[in-house]
Enzyme design. Sequence first.
Site, PDB file in Angstrom:
ATOM      1  N   CYS A  53     101.369  63.697  50.711  1.00 48.23           N
ATOM      2  CA  CYS A  53     101.281  62.483  51.522  1.00 48.23           C
ATOM      3  C   CYS A  53     100.583  62.779  52.849  1.00 48.23           C
ATOM      4  CB  CYS A  53     102.690  61.952  51.779  1.00 48.23           C
ATOM      5  SG  CYS A  53     102.795  60.701  53.058  1.00 48.23           S
ATOM      6  N   CYS A  60     102.629  62.074  56.035  1.00 50.12           N
ATOM      7  CA  CYS A  60     103.659  63.082  56.322  1.00 50.12           C
ATOM      8  C   CYS A  60     103.055  64.272  57.053  1.00 50.12           C
ATOM      9  CB  CYS A  60     104.328  63.551  55.036  1.00 50.12           C
ATOM     10  SG  CYS A  60     105.316  62.286  54.199  1.00 50.12           S
TER      11      CYS A  60
END
Length: 159
Positions: free
Chosen positions: A48, A51
């Site tokens: 991700c 993230c």
Amino acid sequence: MPLEILDATLSDFDRVFEGFQGAKTSQPALKFLLFLADKDPSTKLSWCPDCNVAEPVIYKKLEASSSNVGLLRAYVGDRPTWRNPSHPWRVDPRFKLKGVPTLIRWEKDAIAGRLEDYEAHVEAKINELCNRCCECNTQTFLLNNVAFTLEKGSVAKLF
């Protein structure tokens, strides 16, 4: 002050979360849950991109807190696991996750505040989440090294 980090996955979350909630020894003044995508073991990076951007900012801000901070990092799994609409943390009434990363301030066995995926990297929002006092229904702001505390619902004008 120190930042104490615990890690959990889908398989051990309930056990780790129970310990996090009831920690008696080094009781942190502030408790946060950070829901993240799993990391690729070969690259050490999350699948991700949000993230990867938010994590270092969040750690920096939590480590700079003047309070003891407890952080439970909960890893949602790989991309196909997370994309499943029936993912346990998407349907869990305590969390109702919509995206990762999600940073949650946890007080008195409930969510006291949260930052969703699109805002979890914003330093000012992390500061607000850290400074929110749900017990006394106030919010503390720092402006030019001067602290201002406002009651919920009040409005301040600074000239």
